[in-house]
Design a protein around this motif. Structure first.
Motif, PDB file in Angstrom:
ATOM      1  N   ASP A 225       2.864  67.913 -25.509  1.00 60.06           N
ATOM      2  CA  ASP A 225       3.266  66.877 -25.550  1.00 60.06           C
ATOM      3  C   ASP A 225       2.375  65.831 -26.508  1.00 60.06           C
ATOM      4  O   ASP A 225       1.167  66.443 -27.567  1.00 60.06           O
TER       5      ASP A 225
ATOM      6  N   GLN B  53       7.402  62.053 -16.682  1.00 62.46           N
ATOM      7  CA  GLN B  53       8.708  61.856 -17.745  1.00 62.46           C
ATOM      8  C   GLN B  53       8.597  60.237 -18.004  1.00 62.46           C
ATOM      9  O   GLN B  53       8.666  60.147 -19.362  1.00 62.46           O
TER      10      GLN B  53
ATOM     11  N   SER C 202       5.107  59.458 -20.623  1.00 66.49           N
ATOM     12  CA  SER C 202       5.833  60.164 -22.149  1.00 66.49           C
ATOM     13  C   SER C 202       5.403  60.846 -21.813  1.00 66.49           C
ATOM     14  O   SER C 202       5.117  61.786 -22.774  1.00 66.49           O
ATOM     15  N   ARG C 203       5.587  62.019 -20.976  1.00 65.38           N
ATOM     16  CA  ARG C 203       5.009  63.855 -20.797  1.00 65.38           C
ATOM     17  C   ARG C 203       6.105  64.802 -20.787  1.00 65.38           C
ATOM     18  O   ARG C 203       6.091  65.011 -19.204  1.00 65.38           O
TER      19      ARG C 203
END
Length: 332
Positions: free
Chosen positions: A84, A294, A298-299
């Motif tokens: 990520d 998610q 934001s991973r």
């Protein structure tokens, strides 16, 4: 020259012919079966179109499952081995899985999965017992059947909002406890109580579907066995244990697996509305953790790794449950 007369005591010629005819027919039938077997063994019994027909009929379902289930699953597993952020798209090996099991929130979510497994018998027994009462036509069973199924048609968001009011610290539930001389309980604010409250609400909201499945299973029971048990003087618990439960073994297996899958994958709405994963992360489940990584952090690669772990847990738990239920069914 006249033919010799048959020996004394032997049957007439017509009788001997009738007796020999079945043997000839049997031999002829055996030759036909042998020829069919040879054609079957050589693959020439059916035309090619007929041999391919089953595969053609199954192909659409297989393609749909492969395209919409297996292929995305394979992509997700592959994506879980990438990074990520700055390492987006780069292969990182098992780093995401190491990060998962070092994260206290994910570890807590896995502990809660173990709690769900322990509470599964309760989630299955409640609709099973209620379906038994409906099947035995207790007074008011038609009304009960409608009332029991009603929560299944409500949205989890609506159910969560309703129980937020009922289980509030100054809400009706604690008012009833106070009237009974018991102290108030912080249903949704106590880390040791909140997960049990959410699971109880989920069971109440979803057991209507399991109830319908049990009632469908009852339709396949041999009622003569139940009547015979009653004539022999068997009590209701004995009838349930020795007649109803063995007769519903397949239905119970189906309800156990689907209920477990529902508890692992269908509680997001309740968690989001009732606790938001709190207090102190005590109500986290893997699906909520996946959404958090998610959508909030934001991973996506880490979320894919958590999804892969959740799939493995569901597969292992489901296979173990089926093995246990089948073994108990053989013992009964």
């Amino acid at each position: 020259m006249p033919s010799e007369a048959p020996p004394f005591g032997s049957p007439p010629a017509s009788v001997r012919a009738d007796a020999a005819r079945p043997a000839e027919e049997t031999a002829h039938a055996a030759r036909i079966r042998g020829a069919r077997g040879r054609r079957r063994g050589s693959g020439q019994r059916l035309p090619r179109a007929e041999r391919l027909a089953p595969y053609v009929l199954v192909a659409p379902a297989v393609l749909i499952i492969a395209g919409l289930r297996l292929y995305p699953l394979a992509l997700g597993v592959n994506f879980s081995f990438t990074g990520d952020g700055d390492r987006n798209g780069q292969a990182v090996g098992w780093d995401n899985y190491a990060t998962l099991f070092a994260d206290p929130l994910f570890v807590e979510s896995m502990r809660n999965v173990g709690l769900l497994v322990l509470l599964l018998p309760v989630a299955v027994a409640i609709p099973g017992i209620l379906a038994t009462f409906v099947y035995l036509r207790v007074p008011g069973h038609r009304v009960y059947r409608s009332v029991y199924f009603f929560p299944a048609v409500l949205s989890p968001v609506i159910i969560g909002a309703i129980f937020n009011l009922l289980l509030a610290f100054d809400g009706p539930a604690n008012a009833l406890l106070g009237a009974a001389g018991l102290g108030p309980v912080d249903w949704l604010g106590d880390p040791g109580v909140a997960i049990y409250a959410v699971v109880a609400v989920h069971i109440w909201a979803t057991f209507g579907m399991a109830l319908v499945v049990f009632l469908a299973g009852f339709a396949t029971l041999d009622t003569s066995l139940i009547d015979a048990a009653r004539v022999d003087g068997a009590s209701l618990p004995l009838v349930i244990r020795h007649v109803i439960v063995p007769g519903l073994s397949r239905t119970i297996q189906f309800v156990v697996v689907t209920t477990m899958i529902g508890m692992l994958t269908s509680m997001f709405g309740l968690l989001y509305v009732m606790t938001g994963g709190g207090p102190e992360g005590s109500t986290y489940l893997p699906e909520y953790y996946i959404w958090f990584q998610q959508g909030q952090m934001s991973r996506p690669a880490l979320a894919s790794a958590a999804s892969t772990v959740l799939f493995g847990v569901m597969l292992a738990v489901g296979l173990l449950q089926l093995a246990i239920l089948r073994r108990s069914g053989r013992e009964d």
